[in-house]
Design a protein around this motif. Structure first.
Motif, PDB file in Angstrom:
ATOM      1  N   GLY A  72       4.464  -8.790 -12.988  1.00  0.00           N
ATOM      2  CA  GLY A  72       5.366  -7.667 -13.180  1.00  0.00           C
ATOM      3  C   GLY A  72       6.564  -7.992 -14.059  1.00  0.00           C
ATOM      4  N   PRO A  73       7.520  -7.079 -14.121  1.00  0.00           N
ATOM      5  CA  PRO A  73       8.734  -7.327 -14.897  1.00  0.00           C
ATOM      6  C   PRO A  73       9.721  -8.162 -14.083  1.00  0.00           C
ATOM      7  N   GLU A  74      10.321  -9.138 -14.714  1.00  0.00           N
ATOM      8  CA  GLU A  74      11.234 -10.035 -14.008  1.00  0.00           C
ATOM      9  C   GLU A  74      12.424  -9.298 -13.407  1.00  0.00           C
ATOM     10  N   ALA A  75      13.019  -8.384 -14.165  1.00  0.00           N
ATOM     11  CA  ALA A  75      14.222  -7.692 -13.708  1.00  0.00           C
ATOM     12  C   ALA A  75      13.960  -6.843 -12.470  1.00  0.00           C
ATOM     13  N   ALA A  76      12.748  -6.355 -12.323  1.00  0.00           N
ATOM     14  CA  ALA A  76      12.437  -5.492 -11.189  1.00  0.00           C
ATOM     15  C   ALA A  76      11.537  -6.184 -10.177  1.00  0.00           C
ATOM     16  N   PHE A  77      11.537  -7.515 -10.154  1.00  0.00           N
ATOM     17  CA  PHE A  77      10.616  -8.253  -9.291  1.00  0.00           C
ATOM     18  C   PHE A  77      10.717  -7.821  -7.831  1.00  0.00           C
ATOM     19  N   ALA A  78      11.942  -7.591  -7.350  1.00  0.00           N
ATOM     20  CA  ALA A  78      12.118  -7.224  -5.943  1.00  0.00           C
ATOM     21  C   ALA A  78      11.457  -5.878  -5.635  1.00  0.00           C
ATOM     22  N   MET A  79      11.329  -5.024  -6.640  1.00  0.00           N
ATOM     23  CA  MET A  79      10.737  -3.705  -6.420  1.00  0.00           C
ATOM     24  C   MET A  79       9.260  -3.664  -6.808  1.00  0.00           C
ATOM     25  N   HIS A  80       8.782  -4.694  -7.496  1.00  0.00           N
ATOM     26  CA  HIS A  80       7.390  -4.721  -7.952  1.00  0.00           C
ATOM     27  C   HIS A  80       6.472  -5.001  -6.777  1.00  0.00           C
ATOM     28  N   PRO A  81       5.448  -4.186  -6.595  1.00  0.00           N
ATOM     29  CA  PRO A  81       4.549  -4.397  -5.457  1.00  0.00           C
ATOM     30  C   PRO A  81       3.537  -5.511  -5.699  1.00  0.00           C
ATOM     31  N   GLY A  82       3.713  -6.295  -6.733  1.00  0.00           N
ATOM     32  CA  GLY A  82       2.805  -7.340  -7.173  1.00  0.00           C
ATOM     33  C   GLY A  82       1.757  -7.817  -6.188  1.00  0.00           C
ATOM     34  N   GLU A  83       0.704  -8.355  -6.738  1.00  0.00           N
ATOM     35  CA  GLU A  83      -0.396  -8.903  -5.956  1.00  0.00           C
ATOM     36  C   GLU A  83      -0.290 -10.424  -5.941  1.00  0.00           C
ATOM     37  N   SER A  84      -0.767 -11.013  -4.876  1.00  0.00           N
ATOM     38  CA  SER A  84      -0.809 -12.472  -4.786  1.00  0.00           C
ATOM     39  C   SER A  84      -1.719 -13.038  -5.861  1.00  0.00           C
ATOM     40  N   LEU A  85      -1.409 -14.244  -6.296  1.00  0.00           N
ATOM     41  CA  LEU A  85      -2.275 -14.995  -7.201  1.00  0.00           C
ATOM     42  C   LEU A  85      -2.117 -16.461  -6.835  1.00  0.00           C
ATOM     43  N   THR A  86      -3.147 -17.013  -6.211  1.00  0.00           N
ATOM     44  CA  THR A  86      -3.080 -18.416  -5.811  1.00  0.00           C
ATOM     45  C   THR A  86      -3.577 -19.308  -6.945  1.00  0.00           C
ATOM     46  N   VAL A  87      -3.277 -20.575  -6.814  1.00  0.00           N
ATOM     47  CA  VAL A  87      -3.775 -21.565  -7.767  1.00  0.00           C
ATOM     48  C   VAL A  87      -5.302 -21.486  -7.821  1.00  0.00           C
ATOM     49  N   ALA A  88      -5.953 -21.424  -6.676  1.00  0.00           N
ATOM     50  CA  ALA A  88      -7.422 -21.383  -6.623  1.00  0.00           C
ATOM     51  C   ALA A  88      -7.973 -20.137  -7.317  1.00  0.00           C
ATOM     52  N   GLN A  89      -7.321 -18.989  -7.150  1.00  0.00           N
ATOM     53  CA  GLN A  89      -7.773 -17.770  -7.813  1.00  0.00           C
ATOM     54  C   GLN A  89      -7.653 -17.911  -9.332  1.00  0.00           C
ATOM     55  N   LEU A  90      -6.576 -18.524  -9.785  1.00  0.00           N
ATOM     56  CA  LEU A  90      -6.390 -18.725 -11.216  1.00  0.00           C
ATOM     57  C   LEU A  90      -7.412 -19.719 -11.774  1.00  0.00           C
ATOM     58  N   VAL A  91      -7.745 -20.734 -10.995  1.00  0.00           N
ATOM     59  CA  VAL A  91      -8.808 -21.671 -11.396  1.00  0.00           C
ATOM     60  C   VAL A  91     -10.110 -20.895 -11.604  1.00  0.00           C
ATOM     61  N   ASP A  92     -10.442 -20.008 -10.670  1.00  0.00           N
ATOM     62  CA  ASP A  92     -11.666 -19.203 -10.784  1.00  0.00           C
ATOM     63  C   ASP A  92     -11.661 -18.378 -12.069  1.00  0.00           C
ATOM     64  N   LEU A  93     -10.532 -17.733 -12.367  1.00  0.00           N
ATOM     65  CA  LEU A  93     -10.429 -16.915 -13.578  1.00  0.00           C
ATOM     66  C   LEU A  93     -10.645 -17.745 -14.838  1.00  0.00           C
ATOM     67  N   ILE A  94     -10.069 -18.929 -14.847  1.00  0.00           N
ATOM     68  CA  ILE A  94     -10.198 -19.805 -16.030  1.00  0.00           C
ATOM     69  C   ILE A  94     -11.637 -20.314 -16.156  1.00  0.00           C
ATOM     70  N   GLU A  95     -12.239 -20.716 -15.037  1.00  0.00           N
ATOM     71  CA  GLU A  95     -13.638 -21.164 -15.083  1.00  0.00           C
ATOM     72  C   GLU A  95     -14.537 -20.050 -15.612  1.00  0.00           C
ATOM     73  N   ASP A  96     -14.342 -18.829 -15.112  1.00  0.00           N
ATOM     74  CA  ASP A  96     -15.145 -17.694 -15.573  1.00  0.00           C
ATOM     75  C   ASP A  96     -14.961 -17.470 -17.059  1.00  0.00           C
ATOM     76  N   ASP A  97     -13.709 -17.571 -17.522  1.00  0.00           N
ATOM     77  CA  ASP A  97     -13.408 -17.379 -18.934  1.00  0.00           C
ATOM     78  C   ASP A  97     -14.094 -18.449 -19.786  1.00  0.00           C
ATOM     79  N   LEU A  98     -13.994 -19.697 -19.376  1.00  0.00           N
ATOM     80  CA  LEU A  98     -14.570 -20.800 -20.147  1.00  0.00           C
ATOM     81  C   LEU A  98     -16.093 -20.779 -20.127  1.00  0.00           C
ATOM     82  N   CYS A  99     -16.668 -20.370 -19.001  1.00  0.00           N
ATOM     83  CA  CYS A  99     -18.137 -20.330 -18.892  1.00  0.00           C
ATOM     84  C   CYS A  99     -18.726 -19.106 -19.583  1.00  0.00           C
ATOM     85  N   GLY A 100     -17.925 -18.086 -19.726  1.00  0.00           N
ATOM     86  CA  GLY A 100     -18.408 -16.841 -20.321  1.00  0.00           C
ATOM     87  C   GLY A 100     -18.522 -16.867 -21.826  1.00  0.00           C
ATOM     88  N   ARG A 101     -18.152 -17.962 -22.428  1.00  0.00           N
ATOM     89  CA  ARG A 101     -18.203 -18.045 -23.905  1.00  0.00           C
ATOM     90  C   ARG A 101     -19.507 -18.584 -24.380  1.00  0.00           C
TER      91      ARG A 101
END
Length: 101
Positions: A72-101
């Protein structure tokens, strides 16, 4: 499908090192289950810096993924309903990206 150039552990290490540098949290305190958004407080420009550093270090493009949902936007972080993103979830996204090429 080709194997990714980096192993899962290597990707995880890169994410942890980048998150540590940007958040000023010791890398030994960051694990696969650490929430980058809510535990480390990475939002707005810090989130962009994190993703840019990870892209540069891994070669992942992650072009179709909308990180605004998490960081989200830094200035409105307290109001942003943002979603969690763990290290493991980001690893999955990167693996998918690298394998999808």
């Amino acid at each position: 499908m080709a194997d990714p150039v980096l192993s899962r552990l290597e990707i995880q290490t890169i994410i942890i090192e980048c998150a540590s540098a940007i958040s000023a949290v010791d890398d030994e305190r960051i694990s696969p289950g650490t929430d980058l958004v809510f535990e480390l407080g990475l939002a707005g420009d810090d989130g962009v810096d994190l993703i840019d550093a990870i892209r540069a270090s891994t070669g992942a493009l992650l072009g179709s993924y909308d990180f605004y949902n998490h960081f989200g936007p830094e200035a409105a972080f307290a109001m942003h309903p943002g979603e969690s993103l763990t290290v493991a979830q980001l690893v999955d996204l990167i693996e998918d990206d690298l394998c999808g090429r």
